[in-house]
Design a protein around this motif. Structure first.
Motif: not given
Ligand SMILES: Cc1cc2nc3c(=O)[nH]c(=O)nc-3n(C[C@H](O)[C@H](O)[C@H](O)COP(=O)(O)OP(=O)(O)OC[C@H]3O[C@@H](n4cnc5c(N)ncnc54)[C@H](O)[C@@H]3O)c2cc1C
Length: 255
Positions: A206-213, A220-221, A233-234
């Motif tokens: 599972h991927a958690y992706v937090f940061g700049e828009f 994510e792509v 993917i979160s």
């Protein structure tokens, strides 16, 4: 001096099924050139599971109240306090508040907030983002049941911001820090390179992706291209290059 949280915070908390409190700052520490730790003494009901955040009511440059959201880095049940890691390398109401906060100051907090938590079924957990995601990444990873695996791919403005965290021995940890050098904040190429240099483990992740828009969208792509499906993917945009976050703390989502 107010004796409780603002009425707007009480109403907001009621709408969100959360809590509002006028809490007290226990300490502030500059951990690195870009990251300030703020420790807040507050009721444990303000804090949710790893991955959750709290809303802080701050004043902007025009004197208006706005809210800013910060992930909880860790909780100390003995002193009934929790820590936030706040990026203070830019100018904004949240950054200004964190840089100038002092022990004993009161702070209006609404929490818990946030919907992204650790996927209990994943064999490995991939955390991708920038320094604004470190608090959430580390608290989430510290809650992984061992044996397990955590992979961090994090872009930093300078290697001095590459803060680390202690983990259980049974946790396999891989950390890749990417130096942003002179790339703009909305340029995803550094993190994309970091990601492509890493072979994703087999089994379920599972991927958690937090940061700049913009960067979060590009990551994510890339993760979808690498074979992860949407349930693995979160993603959460924490801030947006060149724009203030909106009044309630979220980056604007229009293109
Ligand atoms: C759910 C959630 C959890 C979050 N958790 C954290 C956290 O744990 N730690 C944390 O530091 N932030 C976190 N953020 C982001 C934080 O709330 C935003 O960065 C916020 O915009 C900062 O507010 P500000 O008032 O300082 O700047 P703003 O008024 O939002 O922006 C002012 C300017 O600074 C720029 N800017 C904003 N943030 C950054 C940054 N990180 N790096 C470089 N430039 C920036 C903007 O592009 C804008 O030009 C989180 C956001 C959300 C939605």
């Amino acid at each position: 001096m107010p004796s409780g949280p603002d009425q707007s915070s009480i109403e907001l908390a009621a709408r969100l099924n959360a809590h509002a409190e006028l809490a007290t700052i226990l300490s502030t520490t500059r951990l690195s050139p870009s990251i300030t730790e703020v420790i807040i003494k507050g009721d444990h009901h303000l804090v949710g599971p790893p991955g959750s955040d709290v809303m802080i009511r701050v004043v902007d440059a025009k004197g208006r109240y706005v809210r800013r959201r910060y992930s909880v880095r860790r909780v100390d049940e003995t002193s009934e306090s929790f820590a936030l890691w706040i990026v203070t390398s830019h100018e904004g109401p949240g950054s200004t508040w964190a840089s100038s906060a002092r022990t004993g100051d009161l702070v209006d907090v609404v929490g818990p907030r946030g919907k992204i938590t650790l996927d209990p079924l994943a064999d490995w957990h991939l955390f991708v983002g920038d320094t604004s995601g470190l608090a959430a990444f580390y608290r989430m990873a510290q809650s992984i049941e061992t044996p397990g695996r955590a992979i961090f791919i994090v872009e930093v403005a300078t290697m001095d911001d590459a803060l680390t965290a202690p983990f259980d021995e049974g946790l396999g940890v891989t950390g890749i820090f990417v130096d942003r050098t002179s790339r703009p904040h909305d340029d995803a190429s550094g993190l994309l390179d970091g990601l492509s240099a890493f072979a994703l483990p087999p089994d379920v992740g599972h991927a958690y992706v937090f940061g700049e828009f913009h960067v979060m969208r590009a990551i994510e792509v890339a993760l979808r291209d690498r074979g992860l499906d949407e349930h693995q993917i979160s993603t959460k945009a924490f801030w947006r290059t060149g724009r203030h976050n909106a009044e309630m703390g979220e980056p604007e989502k229009d293109l």
